[in-house]
Write a protein that holds these residues in place. Sequence first.
Motif, mmCIF file in Angstrom:
data_model
loop_
_atom_site.group_PDB
_atom_site.id
_atom_site.type_symbol
_atom_site.label_atom_id
_atom_site.label_comp_id
_atom_site.label_asym_id
_atom_site.label_seq_id
_atom_site.Cartn_x
_atom_site.Cartn_y
_atom_site.Cartn_z
ATOM 1 N N TRP A 176 0.936 -1.220 -0.140
ATOM 2 C CA TRP A 176 -0.078 0.029 0.019
ATOM 3 C C TRP A 176 0.928 1.125 -0.115
ATOM 4 C CZ3 TRP A 176 -5.039 -0.306 -1.006
ATOM 5 C CH2 TRP A 176 -5.919 -1.443 -0.660
ATOM 6 N N HIS A 177 0.405 2.267 -0.761
ATOM 7 C CA HIS A 177 1.267 3.736 -0.844
ATOM 8 C C HIS A 177 0.049 4.738 -0.565
ATOM 9 C CE1 HIS A 177 4.383 1.551 -3.227
ATOM 10 N NE2 HIS A 177 3.347 0.943 -3.606
ATOM 11 N N PRO A 178 0.725 5.623 0.392
ATOM 12 C CA PRO A 178 -0.194 6.797 0.725
ATOM 13 C C PRO A 178 -0.276 7.697 -0.494
ATOM 14 C CG PRO A 178 1.998 6.763 1.776
ATOM 15 C CD PRO A 178 1.981 5.619 1.142
ATOM 16 N N LEU A 179 -1.373 8.396 -0.595
ATOM 17 C CA LEU A 179 -1.702 9.172 -1.743
ATOM 18 C C LEU A 179 -2.057 10.522 -1.412
ATOM 19 C CD1 LEU A 179 -3.598 7.212 -4.578
ATOM 20 C CD2 LEU A 179 -1.314 8.371 -4.622
ATOM 21 N N ALA A 180 -2.826 10.578 -0.084
ATOM 22 C CA ALA A 180 -3.450 12.026 0.101
ATOM 23 C C ALA A 180 -4.325 11.789 1.413
ATOM 24 C CB ALA A 180 -4.103 12.663 -0.991
ATOM 25 N N ASP A 181 -4.655 13.042 2.208
ATOM 26 C CA ASP A 181 -5.505 13.020 3.044
ATOM 27 C C ASP A 181 -6.944 13.063 2.510
ATOM 28 O OD1 ASP A 181 -7.272 13.950 5.434
ATOM 29 O OD2 ASP A 181 -5.744 15.156 6.288
#
Length: 279
Positions: A176-181
């Motif tokens: 999993w990769h974070p993208l945005a709030d």
Amino acid sequence: MTRLERSTRLDPAADRLQRGVHAVLRPRRVRDLLHGVWLGHPLHPALVQVPVGAWTCTAILDLLPGQRRAATTLLAVGTASALPAALSGANDWASLAREQRRVGLVHAMANSVGMAFFAGSLAARLTGRYNLGRTLSFLGLAAAGGGAYLGGHLAYKQAAAVNHGVPELRRMEDGWHPLADLDALPERTLLARRVDEVAVLVYRDGDDVTVMLDRCAHQTGPLSEGELAEVGGRACVVCPWHGSAFRLDNGQVVRGPAANDQQLLESRVAGGILQTRLP
């Protein structure tokens, strides 16, 4: 082949022919039908299997005794089925880049010569000149074989009518990769983000979030720079380069020249952060 790709002498004829194809196939529904939008796969490669297979079998039967009627029947099937294959091919060709159109023009010329030989062969057979018909069939198969080689060069060397977005997946790491709030994402807005240097498109509609590859399947146009449109009651993104349209809820292609769906990534929200990963 490299010289052919770079041959600017073909451009005037190719440009005129491209305008002619666009003029004849002006209705978008007709172009989408011939591109294979309804199939989710380019239509031309599927259609060419019938004439090529029939013509090849004709040549085999011509070498066997007592198969004149069967060979003539297959020759007729192949020649008739070549017409829709050629029409779909011309439609695809008109949406290609300039260096692809150069090779595609010679590809079409070789196939046209082959079709002329096959039509002459059929006429000769039907008038009782079987030996002449057999000779013309072999010549036609040679010309069509050359055209098929050029078609393979278009697909495998020049990547014509392939999904240009999918290779981007090979550049992403697993997990999993974070993208945005999530709360910071505006609604109904096309946003560009990056995951491991791979450009992705993010679109939020309430609690529903779509993450798809940003590079258009047709010719790698940046979808995040495109427009939002409603097609068939569904929100779609329209490619700014050639006008292909994809549904934002599932990536389905609804308008060509792209014939492949746009690749979606999996997404989830964890701790208020939108995350994505490979499908």
